[in-house]
Design a protein around this motif. Structure first.
Motif, short mmCIF file in Angstrom:
data_model
loop_
_atom_site.label_atom_id
_atom_site.label_comp_id
_atom_site.label_asym_id
_atom_site.label_seq_id
_atom_site.Cartn_x
_atom_site.Cartn_y
_atom_site.Cartn_z
N LEU A 31 0.82 -1.21 0.00
CA LEU A 31 0.00 0.00 0.00
C LEU A 31 0.86 1.26 0.00
N VAL A 32 1.92 1.24 0.78
CA VAL A 32 2.84 2.40 0.79
C VAL A 32 3.47 2.57 -0.59
N TYR A 33 3.90 1.47 -1.18
CA TYR A 33 4.50 1.53 -2.52
C TYR A 33 3.50 2.05 -3.56
N ILE A 34 2.28 1.55 -3.53
CA ILE A 34 1.26 1.98 -4.49
C ILE A 34 0.96 3.47 -4.30
N ALA A 35 0.82 3.91 -3.06
CA ALA A 35 0.58 5.33 -2.80
C ALA A 35 1.75 6.18 -3.29
#
Length: 173
Positions: A31-35
């Motif tokens: 999720l951090v990577y996608i954001a």
């Protein structure tokens, strides 16, 4: 403005807690990577100060992994504190939850990623982030190697391409 990956992960932890759910370490990594990817595509600026690396199951932030390693595959039950990822000598409040100073756009991106991707299982998120043709694949499989940083320009271009591919589908609704 950007923050460290554990600070951004805390944003997702808070959103999950408010929605009565929780995430595992792998879900938070993705999720951090996608954001971060959507922030690069939308604003042109990184969301995280630290760079994701190409690991076996997709992009991984080393500082986030270090902060959450005691959880293993269990759900994350508390926000990450400053001292869990940052030496206490660099913060006035080592036991306080790690917080990023986010712009309105950055907060909107995190909220949208939570809404769009927050329901996915860890392995679904992992599959999304390490398909052929993704920045992870370009680094991990195509010669740069394991544990190498994934360059922001690769991430940005991938998410710009995703946005372009989504536009015709959105226009038909």
């Amino acid at each position: 403005m950007a923050g460290w990956s554990p600070e951004i992960a805390n944003e997702f932890i808070r959103l999950a807690q408010a929605a009565g759910q929780s995430f595992t370490q792998m879900q938070l990594q993705k999720l951090v990577y996608i954001a971060h990817g959507w922030a690069l595509a939308i604003t042109g600026a990184p969301l995280t100060v630290d760079a994701p690396e190409a690991w076996e199951y997709g992009p991984v932030y080393r500082s986030l992994r270090s902060a959450l390693r005691t959880y293993g595959a269990s759900p994350i039950t508390h926000e990450i504190t400053n001292s869990q990822y940052f030496p206490a000598a660099f913060t006035d409040a080592p036991g306080a939850p790690a917080r990023a100073t986010l712009s309105g756009n950055e907060r909107q991106i995190i909220n949208r990623v939570f809404a769009d991707y927050g329901r996915f299982h860890a392995f679904q998120l992992s599959a999304l982030t390490h398909q052929p043709g993704t920045p992870w694949s370009d680094v991990y499989r195509n010669g740069l190697g394991k544990f190498e940083q994934i360059p922001n320009d690769l991430i940005r271009q991938h998410f710009v391409d995703l946005a372009i591919r989504r536009q015709p589908a959105a226009a038909n609704h």
